[in-house]
Scaffold this active site. Sequence first.
Site, PDB file in Angstrom:
ATOM      1  N   SER A  51       0.519  -1.452  -0.068  1.00 16.12           N
ATOM      2  CA  SER A  51      -0.004  -0.063  -0.174  1.00 16.12           C
ATOM      3  C   SER A  51       1.050   1.011  -0.265  1.00 16.12           C
ATOM      4  O   SER A  51       1.625   1.458  -0.992  1.00 16.12           O
ATOM      5  CB  SER A  51      -0.895   0.197   1.241  1.00 16.12           C
ATOM      6  OG  SER A  51      -2.188   0.923   1.041  1.00 16.12           O
ATOM      7  N   HIS A  84      -7.998  -5.763  -0.635  1.00 17.15           N
ATOM      8  CA  HIS A  84      -6.116  -4.741  -0.302  1.00 17.15           C
ATOM      9  C   HIS A  84      -5.586  -5.119   1.214  1.00 17.15           C
ATOM     10  O   HIS A  84      -5.806  -4.567   2.493  1.00 17.15           O
ATOM     11  CB  HIS A  84      -7.496  -3.090   0.111  1.00 17.15           C
ATOM     12  CG  HIS A  84      -5.718  -2.444   0.471  1.00 17.15           C
ATOM     13  ND1 HIS A  84      -5.219  -2.282  -0.833  1.00 17.15           N
ATOM     14  CD2 HIS A  84      -5.233  -1.679   1.323  1.00 17.15           C
ATOM     15  CE1 HIS A  84      -4.184  -1.533  -0.290  1.00 17.15           C
ATOM     16  NE2 HIS A  84      -4.004  -0.924   1.138  1.00 17.15           N
TER      17      HIS A  84
HETATM   18  C1  GTR Z   1      -5.382   4.556   1.698  1.00 20.32           C
HETATM   19  C2  GTR Z   1      -5.303   5.703   0.472  1.00 20.32           C
HETATM   20  C3  GTR Z   1      -4.083   4.667  -0.087  1.00 20.32           C
HETATM   21  C4  GTR Z   1      -3.424   3.336   0.381  1.00 20.32           C
HETATM   22  C5  GTR Z   1      -3.995   3.565   1.793  1.00 20.32           C
HETATM   23  C6  GTR Z   1      -2.654   1.941   2.747  1.00 20.32           C
HETATM   24  O1  GTR Z   1      -6.241   5.369   2.356  1.00 20.32           O
HETATM   25  O2  GTR Z   1      -5.727   5.958  -0.267  1.00 20.32           O
HETATM   26  O3  GTR Z   1      -2.953   4.885  -1.676  1.00 20.32           O
HETATM   27  O4  GTR Z   1      -1.697   3.784   0.791  1.00 20.32           O
HETATM   28  O5  GTR Z   1      -4.306   3.946   2.628  1.00 20.32           O
HETATM   29  O6  GTR Z   1      -1.491   3.139   2.646  1.00 20.32           O
HETATM   30  O7  GTR Z   1      -3.354   1.042   3.714  1.00 20.32           O
END
Ligand code: GTR
Length: 401
Positions: free
Chosen positions: A239, A380
């Site tokens: 991420s 995610h």
């Molecule tokens: C989210 C963000 C992403 C990603 C994520 C993370 O809120 O929008 O770009 O990086 O966080 O790091 O878990």
Amino acid sequence: MVRTLKCMLLTGLFSLFMGSLVAQEIVINYDESKIPAYELPDLLTLNNGQQVKNAVQWTEERRAEILEIFAQEMYGHIPARPAGLHFKQMSEEVVYNGLGLRKVVRIYLDEAEQHWFDVLIHLPKNAKKPVPMFAGLNFKGNDATLDERAGSRWPYELILKEGFGVATAWRDAIEPDGKDSKIEEAVSVCKDGGVRAWYNPGGDWGAISAWAWGLSCIYDYLAIDKAVDASRIAVIGHSRLGKTSLWAGANDTRFAMVVSNCSGCCGAAISRRVIGENFARIATSFPHWFTRAFDKYMNKEADFPADQHSLVALAAPRPLYIASATEDLWADPKGEWLAAVEVAPIYKLFGKTGVKSIYPAPDSPDMDGTVAYHVRTGKHDITAYDWQQYLDFAQKHGWGK
Ligand code: GTR
């Protein structure tokens, strides 16, 4: 007094109004049919219009141009490591029934030992030779990774069993992640507000650059650890830390492999698709990740002088793994894959192959080339499944037992 109050009220109302205006302007699209027509900046065309013809020209000329675009316009320039950088081992213990050694190494950033952060290192205990490593930052603190191993973000036993070591440090101990950071728990560098406030104050580098700088400090330690094969250290991240991994790997070519897990917008995903998270949204939600020059690209992805395939290309000719998750539409899995596809001509300059031109089915990794990709079923996250693919991929390239 009344006047000041009135003024404050009006200012408050005005910023509320402006705030809602800004919020309204950020449209998030999830519909492939609404992706604007776009053309990607050509990786092989130099700023002066000439074509890159070979690997030497790529490495010596074009690569530096692209690196500078991202330093100047997105993440900010990464300063050199401090002269006082030195290390001290704080602890060592045998873990997982003799499978591994766990140690904490303190990375001191100054001679006076006023600024430091800790790296948690796991090494296979009975290795006959120096081991390959993965190095990556974590979200919640080094100790939290020990609990997270069951939840599979940091599957330490799996990594150790495959003959690899793994080093991690808490991102907030290097640079706090904005207002949500548990800064009071980060007693090290953060007592002065993070590395950006203390080292090179006023330098316009975002947190992603600060974290990438921290990863290079970790490399500096690993390079002198006799248990580690310094020629086989992969940089990895999930991420926001996947964006960091790509940027660290681009700047510090001592990392011999680059892994980006669900890195999304300003990571591996092609920005010009403007699907899922976009520049306006990321620059508004996380302004501290970037240099201020980046703000001018809000709602203007097509004006950015590169795209994320250009960043991804900076991993060449090293093994590169990009991964997505089927439900992670915010990060645009297809856009992450397209970046992997687009870098094939750069790997070809070095006689290496990229990914296939067909989007792989979920959980069917495409890892025959020097560039690999998979889309895992699910959310995610970074899971044991993902790690297993990275380990297999590294082994395919001669790393491991
Ligand atoms: C989210 C963000 C992403 C990603 C994520 C993370 O809120 O929008 O770009 O990086 O966080 O790091 O878990």
